[in-house]
Design a protein around this motif. Structure first.
Motif, PDB file in Angstrom:
ATOM      1  N   SER A  40      16.700  97.720 114.783  1.00  0.00           N
ATOM      2  CA  SER A  40      15.158  97.723 115.851  1.00  0.00           C
ATOM      3  C   SER A  40      14.592  97.035 114.965  1.00  0.00           C
ATOM      4  CB  SER A  40      15.403  97.695 116.714  1.00  0.00           C
ATOM      5  OG  SER A  40      14.267  97.249 117.390  1.00  0.00           O
ATOM      6  N   GLU A  41      13.973  98.076 114.124  1.00  0.00           N
ATOM      7  CA  GLU A  41      12.115  98.693 113.526  1.00  0.00           C
ATOM      8  C   GLU A  41      12.892  97.880 111.393  1.00  0.00           C
ATOM      9  OE1 GLU A  41       9.676  99.246 115.060  1.00  0.00           O
ATOM     10  OE2 GLU A  41      11.040  99.080 116.433  1.00  0.00           O
ATOM     11  N   GLY A  42      13.419  97.637 111.514  1.00  0.00           N
ATOM     12  CA  GLY A  42      13.821  96.758 109.980  1.00  0.00           C
ATOM     13  C   GLY A  42      13.809  97.566 109.077  1.00  0.00           C
ATOM     14  N   ILE A  43      14.435  99.061 109.716  1.00  0.00           N
ATOM     15  CA  ILE A  43      14.909  99.790 108.850  1.00  0.00           C
ATOM     16  C   ILE A  43      15.862 100.508 107.886  1.00  0.00           C
ATOM     17  CG2 ILE A  43      14.304 102.787 108.859  1.00  0.00           C
ATOM     18  CD1 ILE A  43      11.453 100.713 108.350  1.00  0.00           C
ATOM     19  N   ALA A  44      16.065 100.661 106.783  1.00  0.00           N
ATOM     20  CA  ALA A  44      17.467 100.753 106.095  1.00  0.00           C
ATOM     21  C   ALA A  44      17.927 102.297 106.728  1.00  0.00           C
ATOM     22  CB  ALA A  44      17.568 100.369 105.137  1.00  0.00           C
ATOM     23  N   THR A  45      18.931 102.876 106.888  1.00  0.00           N
ATOM     24  CA  THR A  45      20.168 103.438 107.465  1.00  0.00           C
ATOM     25  C   THR A  45      21.381 103.874 107.068  1.00  0.00           C
ATOM     26  OG1 THR A  45      19.429 105.591 109.034  1.00  0.00           O
ATOM     27  CG2 THR A  45      20.484 103.950 110.186  1.00  0.00           C
ATOM     28  N   VAL A  46      22.151 104.789 107.306  1.00  0.00           N
ATOM     29  CA  VAL A  46      23.544 105.224 107.536  1.00  0.00           C
ATOM     30  C   VAL A  46      23.818 106.648 108.116  1.00  0.00           C
ATOM     31  CG1 VAL A  46      23.687 106.132 104.890  1.00  0.00           C
ATOM     32  CG2 VAL A  46      25.289 105.125 106.249  1.00  0.00           C
ATOM     33  N   PRO A  47      24.697 106.232 108.648  1.00  0.00           N
ATOM     34  CA  PRO A  47      24.688 108.233 109.565  1.00  0.00           C
ATOM     35  C   PRO A  47      26.228 108.510 108.615  1.00  0.00           C
ATOM     36  CG  PRO A  47      26.544 105.955 110.764  1.00  0.00           C
ATOM     37  CD  PRO A  47      24.855 105.903 109.623  1.00  0.00           C
ATOM     38  N   ARG A  48      25.556 110.622 108.385  1.00  0.00           N
ATOM     39  CA  ARG A  48      26.175 111.210 108.142  1.00  0.00           C
ATOM     40  C   ARG A  48      26.433 112.100 108.091  1.00  0.00           C
ATOM     41  NH1 ARG A  48      23.472 112.907 103.927  1.00  0.00           N
ATOM     42  NH2 ARG A  48      25.164 112.203 102.181  1.00  0.00           N
ATOM     43  N   ALA A  49      27.619 113.144 107.472  1.00  0.00           N
ATOM     44  CA  ALA A  49      27.644 114.718 108.452  1.00  0.00           C
ATOM     45  C   ALA A  49      27.593 115.490 107.087  1.00  0.00           C
ATOM     46  CB  ALA A  49      29.163 114.581 109.140  1.00  0.00           C
ATOM     47  N   THR A  50      27.732 114.630 105.434  1.00  0.00           N
ATOM     48  CA  THR A  50      27.903 115.151 104.203  1.00  0.00           C
ATOM     49  C   THR A  50      26.039 115.923 104.480  1.00  0.00           C
ATOM     50  OG1 THR A  50      28.976 113.872 103.119  1.00  0.00           O
ATOM     51  CG2 THR A  50      28.160 114.452 102.183  1.00  0.00           C
ATOM     52  N   MET A  51      26.265 116.938 103.817  1.00  0.00           N
ATOM     53  CA  MET A  51      25.253 117.711 103.865  1.00  0.00           C
ATOM     54  C   MET A  51      25.145 119.282 103.180  1.00  0.00           C
ATOM     55  SD  MET A  51      22.972 117.907 107.160  1.00  0.00           S
ATOM     56  CE  MET A  51      24.187 117.685 109.007  1.00  0.00           C
ATOM     57  N   ASP A  52      24.099 119.966 102.764  1.00  0.00           N
ATOM     58  CA  ASP A  52      24.439 121.233 102.907  1.00  0.00           C
ATOM     59  C   ASP A  52      24.046 122.157 103.313  1.00  0.00           C
ATOM     60  OD1 ASP A  52      25.044 123.842 101.141  1.00  0.00           O
ATOM     61  OD2 ASP A  52      24.543 123.695  99.934  1.00  0.00           O
ATOM     62  N   SER A  53      24.888 122.597 104.717  1.00  0.00           N
ATOM     63  CA  SER A  53      24.819 122.749 106.479  1.00  0.00           C
ATOM     64  C   SER A  53      24.330 124.028 105.849  1.00  0.00           C
ATOM     65  CB  SER A  53      25.260 123.069 107.393  1.00  0.00           C
ATOM     66  OG  SER A  53      25.958 121.146 107.269  1.00  0.00           O
ATOM     67  N   ALA A  54      24.715 124.963 105.202  1.00  0.00           N
ATOM     68  CA  ALA A  54      24.858 126.525 105.049  1.00  0.00           C
ATOM     69  C   ALA A  54      22.878 126.530 104.227  1.00  0.00           C
ATOM     70  CB  ALA A  54      25.874 127.064 104.256  1.00  0.00           C
ATOM     71  N   ALA A  55      23.116 125.570 103.294  1.00  0.00           N
ATOM     72  CA  ALA A  55      21.533 126.247 102.129  1.00  0.00           C
ATOM     73  C   ALA A  55      20.084 125.395 103.651  1.00  0.00           C
ATOM     74  CB  ALA A  55      21.145 125.134 101.494  1.00  0.00           C
ATOM     75  N   PHE A  94      22.637 108.673  96.367  1.00  0.00           N
ATOM     76  CA  PHE A  94      22.407 107.518  96.929  1.00  0.00           C
ATOM     77  C   PHE A  94      20.738 107.846  98.020  1.00  0.00           C
ATOM     78  CE2 PHE A  94      24.805 108.111  99.723  1.00  0.00           C
ATOM     79  CZ  PHE A  94      25.068 107.442 101.392  1.00  0.00           C
ATOM     80  N   VAL A  95      21.097 109.182  98.841  1.00  0.00           N
ATOM     81  CA  VAL A  95      20.273 109.616  99.651  1.00  0.00           C
ATOM     82  C   VAL A  95      18.972 109.648  99.364  1.00  0.00           C
ATOM     83  CG1 VAL A  95      20.089 111.702 101.897  1.00  0.00           C
ATOM     84  CG2 VAL A  95      21.760 111.287 101.321  1.00  0.00           C
ATOM     85  N   LEU A  96      18.924 110.633  97.700  1.00  0.00           N
ATOM     86  CA  LEU A  96      17.295 110.665  97.353  1.00  0.00           C
ATOM     87  C   LEU A  96      16.322 109.559  97.343  1.00  0.00           C
ATOM     88  CD1 LEU A  96      18.806 113.450  94.718  1.00  0.00           C
ATOM     89  CD2 LEU A  96      18.231 113.907  96.865  1.00  0.00           C
ATOM     90  N   GLU A  97      16.763 108.144  97.521  1.00  0.00           N
ATOM     91  CA  GLU A  97      16.533 107.040  96.979  1.00  0.00           C
ATOM     92  C   GLU A  97      15.441 107.076  98.185  1.00  0.00           C
ATOM     93  OE1 GLU A  97      19.014 104.098  96.112  1.00  0.00           O
ATOM     94  OE2 GLU A  97      19.479 105.123  94.624  1.00  0.00           O
ATOM     95  N   LEU A 121      19.244 118.764  99.154  1.00  0.00           N
ATOM     96  CA  LEU A 121      20.213 120.053 100.211  1.00  0.00           C
ATOM     97  C   LEU A 121      21.013 118.758 101.505  1.00  0.00           C
ATOM     98  CD1 LEU A 121      17.949 122.417 101.431  1.00  0.00           C
ATOM     99  CD2 LEU A 121      19.800 122.562  99.856  1.00  0.00           C
ATOM    100  N   ILE A 122      20.632 116.924 101.795  1.00  0.00           N
ATOM    101  CA  ILE A 122      20.706 116.105 102.454  1.00  0.00           C
ATOM    102  C   ILE A 122      21.467 115.307 101.844  1.00  0.00           C
ATOM    103  CG2 ILE A 122      20.329 114.547 103.804  1.00  0.00           C
ATOM    104  CD1 ILE A 122      18.876 117.167 104.914  1.00  0.00           C
TER     105      ILE A 122
END
Length: 193
Positions: free
Chosen positions: A154-169, A110-113, A99-100
């Motif tokens: 700061s903690e050495g973790i990878a991320t990307v900010p996103r608005a894409t997702m299935d908000s209704a679900a 790629f979010v599923l990884e 859903l994300i």
């Protein structure tokens, strides 16, 4: 409340990552640190603000309304972060990370990884139902998202900010009312080598 790299180094190194090492889990202590830096209680003895909530959160909100909630999606379930107790509360069993990624019309797989995704939800149930309050909630979600993004760096973790997702679900899965809006998300994990 101590540790991490100096803020100027965090900002210099912050960048979006869309390739995650699916084989590496995030340790619970690291996840806890990230959630605390994003939306946690950073002043335990703070006095109540104008609307009764203590002014004690790492993420500022308009008029200290504290309407931003954080949900952790991982392979085992969906958990709500409880800032006051610095704990997670199970909201739904099962792997719902798809859903994300997005909707059938548009998905970023790629979010599923990423082993974990954090979803920021604006709970408007105690706020005026007008456009100004909704706009402020969106800004407040962006602040929490940026806190998390910088905490990840700061903690050495990878991320990307996103608005894409299935908000209704997501809203349906978690039994949200129309006043609870998923607004932003961050897939988090270690970078692919």
């Amino acid at each position: 409340m101590v540790g991490g790299m100096p803020m100027n180094e965090v900002v210099a190194q912050r960048h979006s990552v869309r390739e995650f090492d699916a084989s590496r889990e995030i340790p619970d202590t690291t996840l806890g640190q990230l959630l605390w830096m994003a939306v946690g209680v950073n002043r335990p003895n703070a006095a109540p603000g104008k609307f009764g909530a203590p002014a004690n959160r790492a993420n500022p909100t308009a008029l200290n309304r504290q309407e931003i909630r954080a949900f952790v999606f991982d392979k085992n379930g969906v958990w709500e972060y409880m800032p006051a107790s610095h704990s997670l509360s199970l909201a739904k069993d099962g792997d719902h990370r798809k859903l994300i990624a997005g909707t059938e019309a548009f998905s970023q797989d790629f979010v599923l990884e990423a082993p974990v995704s954090i979803v920021f939800v604006a709970d408007m149930s105690q706020l005026p139902q007008d456009d100004r309050a909704k706009a402020m909630a969106m800004i407040d979600a962006g602040i929490a998202c940026e806190n998390l993004t910088l905490a990840c760096t700061s903690e050495g973790i990878a991320t990307v900010p996103r608005a894409t997702m299935d908000s209704a679900a997501i809203a349906k899965l978690l039994g949200f009312s129309v006043c609870q809006m998923p607004l932003m998300n961050n897939p988090i994990g270690y970078s692919k080598p």
